[in-house]
Design a protein around this motif. Structure first.
Motif, PDB file in Angstrom:
ATOM      1  N   MET A  77     -26.160  14.231  48.064  1.00 60.99           N
ATOM      2  CA  MET A  77     -26.431  12.666  48.381  1.00 60.99           C
ATOM      3  C   MET A  77     -25.201  12.645  49.564  1.00 60.99           C
ATOM      4  N   VAL A  78     -24.025  13.285  49.540  1.00 61.59           N
ATOM      5  CA  VAL A  78     -23.116  13.059  50.550  1.00 61.59           C
ATOM      6  C   VAL A  78     -23.533  13.697  51.893  1.00 61.59           C
ATOM      7  N   ILE A  79     -24.295  14.722  51.733  1.00 66.44           N
ATOM      8  CA  ILE A  79     -24.838  15.565  52.995  1.00 66.44           C
ATOM      9  C   ILE A  79     -26.068  14.408  53.535  1.00 66.44           C
ATOM     10  N   ASN A  80     -26.810  14.160  52.516  1.00 66.81           N
ATOM     11  CA  ASN A  80     -27.976  13.354  52.865  1.00 66.81           C
ATOM     12  C   ASN A  80     -27.453  12.077  53.881  1.00 66.81           C
ATOM     13  N   ASP A  81     -26.326  11.317  53.021  1.00 64.44           N
ATOM     14  CA  ASP A  81     -25.914  10.287  53.919  1.00 64.44           C
ATOM     15  C   ASP A  81     -25.382  10.529  55.179  1.00 64.44           C
ATOM     16  N   THR A  82     -24.656  11.786  55.471  1.00 64.32           N
ATOM     17  CA  THR A  82     -24.017  12.060  56.549  1.00 64.32           C
ATOM     18  C   THR A  82     -25.058  12.229  57.607  1.00 64.32           C
ATOM     19  N   GLY A  83     -26.152  12.982  57.099  1.00 61.56           N
ATOM     20  CA  GLY A  83     -27.531  13.138  57.994  1.00 61.56           C
ATOM     21  C   GLY A  83     -27.905  11.832  58.475  1.00 61.56           C
ATOM     22  N   LEU A  84     -28.110  10.856  57.778  1.00 66.01           N
ATOM     23  CA  LEU A  84     -28.412   9.478  58.000  1.00 66.01           C
ATOM     24  C   LEU A  84     -27.804   8.828  58.978  1.00 66.01           C
ATOM     25  N   ALA A  85     -26.176   9.074  58.750  1.00 70.43           N
ATOM     26  CA  ALA A  85     -25.202   8.387  59.641  1.00 70.43           C
ATOM     27  C   ALA A  85     -25.227   8.925  61.081  1.00 70.43           C
ATOM     28  N   ILE A  86     -25.634  10.142  61.205  1.00 71.49           N
ATOM     29  CA  ILE A  86     -25.657  10.952  62.418  1.00 71.49           C
ATOM     30  C   ILE A  86     -26.803  10.630  63.241  1.00 71.49           C
ATOM     31  N   ALA A  87     -27.880  10.030  62.774  1.00 75.91           N
ATOM     32  CA  ALA A  87     -29.125   9.747  63.311  1.00 75.91           C
ATOM     33  C   ALA A  87     -29.009   8.822  64.492  1.00 75.91           C
ATOM     34  N   ALA A  88     -29.440   9.122  65.964  1.00 83.19           N
ATOM     35  CA  ALA A  88     -29.465   8.510  67.076  1.00 83.19           C
ATOM     36  C   ALA A  88     -29.746   6.889  66.811  1.00 83.19           C
ATOM     37  N   CYS A  89     -30.774   6.628  66.130  1.00 85.26           N
ATOM     38  CA  CYS A  89     -31.489   5.292  66.409  1.00 85.26           C
ATOM     39  C   CYS A  89     -32.357   5.130  64.871  1.00 85.26           C
ATOM     40  N   ALA A  90     -32.700   4.217  64.972  1.00 85.97           N
ATOM     41  CA  ALA A  90     -33.712   3.555  63.475  1.00 85.97           C
ATOM     42  C   ALA A  90     -34.874   4.417  63.215  1.00 85.97           C
ATOM     43  N   GLU A  91     -35.432   4.640  64.495  1.00 86.77           N
ATOM     44  CA  GLU A  91     -36.693   5.635  64.464  1.00 86.77           C
ATOM     45  C   GLU A  91     -36.531   7.165  63.909  1.00 86.77           C
ATOM     46  N   ARG A  92     -35.268   7.734  64.523  1.00 83.39           N
ATOM     47  CA  ARG A  92     -34.925   8.981  63.836  1.00 83.39           C
ATOM     48  C   ARG A  92     -34.600   8.902  62.443  1.00 83.39           C
ATOM     49  N   ARG A  93     -34.080   7.934  61.930  1.00 81.74           N
ATOM     50  CA  ARG A  93     -33.883   7.862  60.473  1.00 81.74           C
ATOM     51  C   ARG A  93     -35.126   7.722  59.812  1.00 81.74           C
ATOM     52  N   LEU A  94     -36.278   7.055  60.439  1.00 84.76           N
ATOM     53  CA  LEU A  94     -37.329   6.882  59.525  1.00 84.76           C
ATOM     54  C   LEU A  94     -38.093   8.032  59.618  1.00 84.76           C
ATOM     55  N   GLU A  95     -38.086   8.710  60.904  1.00 85.32           N
ATOM     56  CA  GLU A  95     -38.862  10.064  60.912  1.00 85.32           C
ATOM     57  C   GLU A  95     -38.243  11.191  59.800  1.00 85.32           C
ATOM     58  N   ALA A  96     -36.712  11.223  59.884  1.00 82.52           N
ATOM     59  CA  ALA A  96     -36.270  12.249  58.745  1.00 82.52           C
ATOM     60  C   ALA A  96     -36.327  11.805  57.330  1.00 82.52           C
ATOM     61  N   ALA A  97     -36.297  10.404  57.168  1.00 83.10           N
ATOM     62  CA  ALA A  97     -36.379  10.023  55.849  1.00 83.10           C
ATOM     63  C   ALA A  97     -37.842   9.956  55.108  1.00 83.10           C
ATOM     64  N   ALA A  98     -38.882   9.577  55.979  1.00 82.26           N
ATOM     65  CA  ALA A  98     -40.120   9.440  55.476  1.00 82.26           C
ATOM     66  C   ALA A  98     -40.701  10.873  55.285  1.00 82.26           C
ATOM     67  N   GLN A  99     -40.571  12.031  55.816  1.00 82.02           N
ATOM     68  CA  GLN A  99     -40.882  13.246  55.928  1.00 82.02           C
ATOM     69  C   GLN A  99     -40.236  13.780  54.835  1.00 82.02           C
ATOM     70  N   GLY A 100     -38.889  13.577  54.647  1.00 83.38           N
ATOM     71  CA  GLY A 100     -38.332  14.133  53.617  1.00 83.38           C
ATOM     72  C   GLY A 100     -38.553  13.744  52.162  1.00 83.38           C
ATOM     73  N   LEU A 101     -38.960  12.324  52.211  1.00 84.20           N
ATOM     74  CA  LEU A 101     -39.451  11.810  50.941  1.00 84.20           C
ATOM     75  C   LEU A 101     -40.665  12.262  50.432  1.00 84.20           C
ATOM     76  N   ALA A 102     -41.627  12.498  51.576  1.00 86.62           N
ATOM     77  CA  ALA A 102     -43.134  13.309  51.329  1.00 86.62           C
ATOM     78  C   ALA A 102     -42.977  14.661  50.818  1.00 86.62           C
TER      79      ALA A 102
END
Length: 215
Positions: A77-102
């Motif tokens: 979860m620390v790794i995951n939160d770090t990946g979310l934190a370095i996302a350049a913008c909201a859509e990059r976060r959405l892209e990574a999070a939605a694909q990861g969840l699926a």
């Protein structure tokens, strides 16, 4: 392990047919093409080269590798939160999070695991570790699949034929292997991006109308 079974599993996971919805995301390409930053196949290849070598491709490799060697859910979860934190913008976060969840849900249903909500590279790295699939192979195929999806997105946005698109992918495939190898000893402290125009294009896409892609 690096076996035929491991290779086949990775190609299944990272195939366009795997239900992560990758076809819905352009990683900022839609805005870049609309603003005239990418008008030819050569320009697209240069753009994707920079994403791989200087931007989110390299960072995704580092996150994937970190997830592969993580030993507990808290570290993951620390790794995951770090990946979310370095996302350049909201859509990059959405892209990574939605694909990861699926990815996590489908993979857990077939191969087991918790299917916890992690961003895409972290989910792939953790799943590969669970099945003891070689991390170097996983990282290289992950990057090739990423670039292949972006080329397919570009073909819906500009004059780019199938043969030219495959030529671009072939030219960039050695770089996928090189970036995967270059990140072997990287840690989360090595995360950074200097692919600034790609990040800015992703930001512009948030308010772009009309648009085809979610990012």
């Amino acid at each position: 392990m690096t076996t035929n079974q491991a290779i086949l599993t990775l190609t299944q996971w990272l195939s366009p047919a795997y239900p992560v919805g990758a076809f819905a995301y352009s990683h900022g390409l839609e805005a870049a093409i609309q603003h005239g930053h990418i008008t030819t196949g050569d320009a697209l290849q240069d753009w994707l080269h920079d994403i791989l070598h200087h931007g989110s491709g390299r960072n995704d490799c580092i996150l994937l590798r970190a997830a592969h060697v993580s030993t507990d859910a808290t570290t993951l979860m620390v790794i995951n939160d770090t990946g979310l934190a370095i996302a350049a913008c909201a859509e990059r976060r959405l892209e990574a999070a939605a694909q990861g969840l699926a990815f996590g849900k489908t993979t857990a249903a077939i191969w087991g695991g918790t299917g916890s909500a992690c961003i895409y590279p972290v989910a792939v790295g953790a799943a590969a570790a669970r099945l003891k699939i070689d991390v170097d192979l996983t990282a290289a195929i992950y990057l090739q699949a990423m670039i292949s999806n972006l080329i397919a997105a570009a073909q819906r946005l500009m004059a780019l034929g199938q043969t030219e698109g495959q030529g671009i992918l072939t030219s960039l495939t050695p770089l996928c292997a090189d970036v995967a190898a270059q990140t072997q000893d990287s840690t989360l402290d090595d995360l950074h991006s200097s692919a600034f125009l790609s990040d800015i294009a992703a930001m512009h896409h948030e308010t772009q109308q009309p648009r085809i892609f979610r990012s």
